[in-house]
Design a protein around this motif. Structure first.
Motif, short mmCIF file in Angstrom:
data_model
loop_
_atom_site.label_atom_id
_atom_site.label_comp_id
_atom_site.label_asym_id
_atom_site.label_seq_id
_atom_site.Cartn_x
_atom_site.Cartn_y
_atom_site.Cartn_z
N GLY A 106 0.81 -1.21 0.00
CA GLY A 106 0.00 0.00 0.00
C GLY A 106 0.85 1.26 0.00
N ILE A 107 1.94 1.26 0.77
CA ILE A 107 2.84 2.43 0.81
C ILE A 107 3.45 2.69 -0.57
CG2 ILE A 107 5.04 3.28 1.73
CD1 ILE A 107 4.31 1.87 4.37
N MET A 162 -3.20 3.27 -10.42
CA MET A 162 -3.00 3.27 -8.98
C MET A 162 -4.29 3.58 -8.23
SD MET A 162 0.03 2.36 -8.05
CE MET A 162 -0.21 1.10 -9.32
N LEU A 163 -5.16 4.40 -8.82
CA LEU A 163 -6.46 4.66 -8.21
C LEU A 163 -7.28 3.37 -8.16
CD1 LEU A 163 -7.45 8.11 -9.79
CD2 LEU A 163 -6.95 7.64 -7.37
N ALA A 205 2.21 1.81 -3.42
CA ALA A 205 1.15 2.26 -4.32
C ALA A 205 0.81 3.73 -4.10
CB ALA A 205 -0.10 1.39 -4.12
N VAL A 206 0.77 4.16 -2.85
CA VAL A 206 0.45 5.56 -2.54
C VAL A 206 1.56 6.48 -3.06
CG1 VAL A 206 0.17 7.23 -0.67
CG2 VAL A 206 -1.03 5.06 -0.57
N LEU A 217 1.13 6.78 -6.72
CA LEU A 217 -0.04 7.61 -7.02
C LEU A 217 0.27 9.09 -6.86
CD1 LEU A 217 -3.05 7.93 -7.64
CD2 LEU A 217 -3.52 7.56 -5.20
N VAL A 218 0.96 9.45 -5.79
CA VAL A 218 1.28 10.86 -5.54
C VAL A 218 2.23 11.40 -6.61
CG1 VAL A 218 2.43 12.44 -3.95
CG2 VAL A 218 0.87 10.71 -3.06
N THR A 233 -1.50 7.04 -12.90
CA THR A 233 -2.41 7.59 -11.89
C THR A 233 -3.72 6.82 -11.85
OG1 THR A 233 -1.49 9.81 -12.20
CG2 THR A 233 -3.63 9.66 -11.13
N CYS A 283 -5.59 0.98 -5.48
CA CYS A 283 -5.88 1.38 -4.10
C CYS A 283 -7.34 1.13 -3.74
CB CYS A 283 -5.52 2.85 -3.89
SG CYS A 283 -3.74 3.20 -3.98
#
Length: 326
Positions: A226-227, A256-257, A229-230, A233-234, A253, A260
């Motif tokens: 998850g980290i 990844m949306l 992936a975030v 995404l950022v 983007t 998540c």
């Protein structure tokens, strides 16, 4: 043995997994793996339940898993065959092939979740899932950093792009994956997953499932993915407005949306699902997120390569319109 009056015997034997011994005035409890028949005079083995390959749900998940693996291999072959074209070059062919290979492994992971749980399959299914998805998201992270550095390189006097070449990309992928491997090794060393018999779902069946062993390690594996992936995404969101027709940051983007969203909804569904449906939910999350990555990142590229080859040019990739004066 339980000594009871006739009425007590009747009530007890009708409400518990026990049988009334012939000619006896008491009830004998059945072993935990058995249940009493309707006449309460015999213990019958409970049926075992686990997600199998030959049941309809298992067949459907297996077919979808193999379909995803096949699409990953076909896409990889397309990228290798057209590796000298502008679209493939713009998407970093090496990282793209690494990503497609990791997606191929991700699609094969669900096959280890089906069948009778054993010591080895329980350890394999969770660690293989953790490592393959860490490799997958690490490749996406590498691609995202390449996009961001390419954007920074357009700023006069900025030399950051030259410091992030193929060697640095491999280091990013390997180091991020290695952290997940270390977590999985510690998990297997300290408190590994193991097969477990669950009796709470029904009086007439035993659910065979893989106990995660250490809940903390299981959620650490998910949390690390998850980290990554975030972070992807950022970074991709920040670079989404690059001025070209083939802005890969937009695809990353969106992927990844989807990724998540799938795994955020997975946790409550995983906790609340009973029996073999817990495994089915996990498989569904794996397949959904893998298809999300494959379709979001690679479908637009394959469409241009195979259907619109006239757009597979450097001018189109860079967003240069031949009708405009430069």
């Amino acid at each position: 043995m339980l000594s009871c009056s006739a009425n007590m015997i009747s009530r007890y034997c009708n409400s518990h997994s026990v049988f009334l011994s012939a000619g006896a005035a008491d009830c004998t409890p059945c072993p935990q793996e058995y249940w009493s028949n309707e006449r309460k005079d015999e213990c019958i083995p409970k049926t075992t339940e686990f997600l199998t390959y030959h049941e309809p749900m298992g067949i459907a998940l297996t077919v979808v898993s193999l379909l995803g693996a096949s699409l990953s291999l076909v896409t990889m072959m397309v990228f290798i065959h057209y590796r000298e074209t502008p679209v493939v070059k713009a998407s970093n062919s090496e990282l793209s092939c690494f990503l497609l290979f990791s997606l191929f492994l991700c699609f094969l992971c669900p096959l280890t979740f089906m069948g009778r749980p054993t010591v080895w399959t329980c350890m394999l299914r969770h660690t293989a899932f953790g490592v393959t998805f860490a490799l997958c998201i690490s490749c996406v992270l590498g691609k995202t950093i390449v996009v961001v550095t390419a954007f920074k390189a357009t700023i006069p006097g900025n030399k950051v792009a030259g410091k992030f070449g193929p060697a640095q990309q491999r280091i990013i992928v390997c180091s991020c994956t290695m952290i997940q491997i270390v977590i999985c090794v510690l998990w297997l060393k300290l408190k590994p997953p193991f097969p477990n018999m669950v009796f709470r779902y029904s009086n007439k069946k035993i659910v065979l499932e893989c106990n995660t062993g250490s809940e903390a390690a299981f959620y650490a594996v998910l949390g690390y993915i998850g980290i990554l992936a975030v972070v992807c995404l950022v970074l991709a969101f920040l670079a989404r407005k690059l001025p070209d027709n083939f802005n890969e940051a937009k695809f990353i983007t969106f992927s990844m949306l989807i990724f998540c969203a799938v795994w955020i909804t997975f946790i409550p569904a995983y906790i609340s699902s009973p029996g073999k449906f817990t495994v089915a939910v996990e498989i569904f999350a794996i397949l959904s997120s893998a298809f999300g990555l494959l379709s979001s990142i690679f479908a637009p590229k394959c469409y241009i390569i195979l259907v619109k080859p006239e757009k597979n040019t450097k001018k189109h990739v860079m967003g240069i319109n031949s009708n405009k004066k430069i």
